[in-house]
Design a protein around this motif. Structure first.
Motif, PDB file in Angstrom:
ATOM      1  N   ARG A  41       0.820  -1.223   0.000  1.00 23.80           N
ATOM      2  CA  ARG A  41       0.000   0.000   0.000  1.00 23.80           C
ATOM      3  C   ARG A  41       0.852   1.272   0.000  1.00 23.80           C
ATOM      4  N   GLN A  42       2.027   1.181  -0.604  1.00 21.84           N
ATOM      5  CA  GLN A  42       2.857   2.370  -0.740  1.00 21.84           C
ATOM      6  C   GLN A  42       3.270   2.565  -2.190  1.00 21.84           C
ATOM      7  N   GLY A  43       3.862   3.698  -2.462  1.00 23.42           N
ATOM      8  CA  GLY A  43       4.378   3.952  -3.798  1.00 23.42           C
ATOM      9  C   GLY A  43       5.708   3.268  -4.021  1.00 23.42           C
ATOM     10  N   LEU A  44       6.353   3.607  -5.099  1.00 27.20           N
ATOM     11  CA  LEU A  44       7.633   3.024  -5.463  1.00 27.20           C
ATOM     12  C   LEU A  44       8.768   3.835  -4.849  1.00 27.20           C
ATOM     13  N   GLN A  45       9.703   3.119  -4.266  1.00 22.70           N
ATOM     14  CA  GLN A  45      10.875   3.782  -3.694  1.00 22.70           C
ATOM     15  C   GLN A  45      12.123   3.329  -4.450  1.00 22.70           C
ATOM     16  N   LEU A  46      12.982   4.270  -4.775  1.00 22.92           N
ATOM     17  CA  LEU A  46      14.194   3.955  -5.520  1.00 22.92           C
ATOM     18  C   LEU A  46      15.188   3.221  -4.631  1.00 22.92           C
ATOM     19  N   LEU A  47      15.644   2.054  -5.111  1.00 23.63           N
ATOM     20  CA  LEU A  47      16.697   1.304  -4.415  1.00 23.63           C
ATOM     21  C   LEU A  47      18.074   1.693  -4.935  1.00 23.63           C
ATOM     22  N   LEU A  48      18.196   1.704  -6.253  1.00 22.68           N
ATOM     23  CA  LEU A  48      19.472   2.050  -6.871  1.00 22.68           C
ATOM     24  C   LEU A  48      19.255   2.290  -8.358  1.00 22.68           C
ATOM     25  N   LYS A  49      20.283   2.889  -8.970  1.00 26.43           N
ATOM     26  CA  LYS A  49      20.186   3.205 -10.390  1.00 26.43           C
ATOM     27  C   LYS A  49      21.545   2.979 -11.046  1.00 26.43           C
ATOM     28  N   TYR A  50      21.489   2.607 -12.304  1.00 23.76           N
ATOM     29  CA  TYR A  50      22.698   2.439 -13.100  1.00 23.76           C
ATOM     30  C   TYR A  50      22.687   3.469 -14.228  1.00 23.76           C
ATOM     31  N   TYR A  51      23.677   4.361 -14.176  1.00 26.00           N
ATOM     32  CA  TYR A  51      23.979   5.220 -15.304  1.00 26.00           C
ATOM     33  C   TYR A  51      25.328   4.743 -15.808  1.00 26.00           C
ATOM     34  N   PRO A  52      25.581   4.730 -17.098  1.00 20.82           N
ATOM     35  CA  PRO A  52      26.804   4.131 -17.628  1.00 20.82           C
ATOM     36  C   PRO A  52      28.055   4.520 -16.844  1.00 20.82           C
ATOM     37  N   GLY A  53      28.771   3.479 -16.387  1.00 26.62           N
ATOM     38  CA  GLY A  53      29.956   3.699 -15.577  1.00 26.62           C
ATOM     39  C   GLY A  53      30.316   2.398 -14.889  1.00 26.62           C
ATOM     40  N   ASP A  54      30.571   2.467 -13.619  1.00 24.53           N
ATOM     41  CA  ASP A  54      30.909   1.282 -12.833  1.00 24.53           C
ATOM     42  C   ASP A  54      29.750   0.277 -12.920  1.00 24.53           C
ATOM     43  N   PRO A  55      30.022  -0.974 -13.307  1.00 22.27           N
ATOM     44  CA  PRO A  55      28.919  -1.931 -13.486  1.00 22.27           C
ATOM     45  C   PRO A  55      28.252  -2.366 -12.185  1.00 22.27           C
ATOM     46  N   VAL A  56      28.928  -2.228 -11.067  1.00 23.03           N
ATOM     47  CA  VAL A  56      28.333  -2.586  -9.784  1.00 23.03           C
ATOM     48  C   VAL A  56      27.899  -1.310  -9.078  1.00 23.03           C
ATOM     49  N   PHE A  63      21.437  -3.270  -0.548  1.00 16.66           N
ATOM     50  CA  PHE A  63      21.219  -3.804  -1.891  1.00 16.66           C
ATOM     51  C   PHE A  63      22.305  -3.328  -2.849  1.00 16.66           C
ATOM     52  N   GLU A  64      22.623  -4.170  -3.795  1.00 20.71           N
ATOM     53  CA  GLU A  64      23.500  -3.792  -4.885  1.00 20.71           C
ATOM     54  C   GLU A  64      23.033  -4.489  -6.155  1.00 20.71           C
ATOM     55  N   ALA A  65      23.479  -3.996  -7.282  1.00 22.44           N
ATOM     56  CA  ALA A  65      23.121  -4.608  -8.560  1.00 22.44           C
ATOM     57  C   ALA A  65      24.324  -4.548  -9.482  1.00 22.44           C
ATOM     58  N   GLU A  66      24.377  -5.499 -10.384  1.00 19.44           N
ATOM     59  CA  GLU A  66      25.491  -5.551 -11.324  1.00 19.44           C
ATOM     60  C   GLU A  66      24.979  -5.537 -12.750  1.00 19.44           C
ATOM     61  N   PHE A  67      25.487  -4.586 -13.517  1.00 19.07           N
ATOM     62  CA  PHE A  67      25.143  -4.467 -14.930  1.00 19.07           C
ATOM     63  C   PHE A  67      26.081  -5.338 -15.745  1.00 19.07           C
ATOM     64  N   SER A  68      25.510  -6.106 -16.677  1.00 18.18           N
ATOM     65  CA  SER A  68      26.320  -6.902 -17.589  1.00 18.18           C
ATOM     66  C   SER A  68      25.833  -6.680 -19.007  1.00 18.18           C
TER      67      SER A  68
END
Lengths: 112, 117
Positions: A41-56, A63-68
């Motif tokens: 019952r809540q809106g969306l909250q940003l966890l993380l974002k990837y803009y071109p650069g470090d893949p992790v 939380f973390e994410a890895e771009f491949s």
């Protein structure tokens, strides 16, 4: 077509265990990618974002994410899940325009 | 910073009535987005404004739905002659205005849950 796919609609993890939520994207160029979380019952909250650069990229609450680029993926990870992480997680893609296109979401259940 | 504010949180309308949903973006943000969320369709983009001008309404249903941004401090989504299939959570988001291919992060409000009986 530009899109993101979340192959796992429901994921159950024991508290304290590690977590990976998968996200695959389809885009010819370099995408801008996001993970959002939605608590009940809540809106969306940003966890993380990837803009071109470090893949992790590091996000909030461990939380973390890895771009491949080779795998067209942007998987979300957490080393130790807490009961408060029980929520729905959305991967999103932002192309050359400003709007976001979302995956269908992954509902995370944390078991004791 | 109060974040994106959406009112009301819940709205119940009868079939055929009009519903107006309000959104106040984060101060200083010049882009406002509207999304609709349902169990079946997930998160669907409806429309967005930059500097109060409509930029992309490709997701808006052609009939009964309209959106406006009369000033930089609020936007409205109006649904005329509401139908049961319009029942959904309507989410508003705002961002700093990116132009020339510059992408900015979207911040979302808590949503308005619309129920059409």
């Amino acid at each position: 077509a530009q899109s993101v796919t979340q192959p796992d609609a429901r994921v159950t993890v024991s508290e304290g265990a590690s977590l990976q939520l998968r996200c695959k994207y389809s885009y010819f160029g370099t995408p801008y990618l996001f993970w959002y979380v939605q608590y009940p019952r809540q809106g969306l909250q940003l966890l993380l974002k990837y803009y071109p650069g470090d893949p992790v990229v590091q996000g909030v609450n461990g939380f973390e994410a890895e771009f491949s680029k080779s795998n067209s993926s942007f998987h979300l990870r957490k080393a130790s899940v807490h009961w408060s992480d029980w929520a729905v997680y959305f991967c999103a893609f932002q192309g050359t325009g400003s709007k976001l296109s979302f995956g269908k979401g992954a509902k995370l259940t944390v078991s004791p | 910073n109060a974040g994106v504010i959406q009112t009301p949180r819940h709205k119940v309308t009868g079939k055929g009535q009009e519903a107006t949903l309000w959104c106040e973006p984060i101060s200083g943000h010049s882009a406002v987005f509207w999304y609709r969320q349902t169990i079946v369709q997930g998160l669907e983009f409806l429309t967005y404004f930059r500097n109060q001008a409509p930029i992309d309404d490709s997701g808006m249903p052609k009939e009964r739905f309209s959106a406006q941004m009369p000033n930089q401090s609020h936007s409205t989504l109006k649904i005329q002659s509401t139908q049961p299939q319009d029942s959904a959570v309507y989410l508003c988001a705002s961002s700093l205005g990116g132009t020339g291919g510059v992408r900015k992060t979207l911040y979302f409000g808590s949503g308005t849950r619309l129920t059409v009986l």
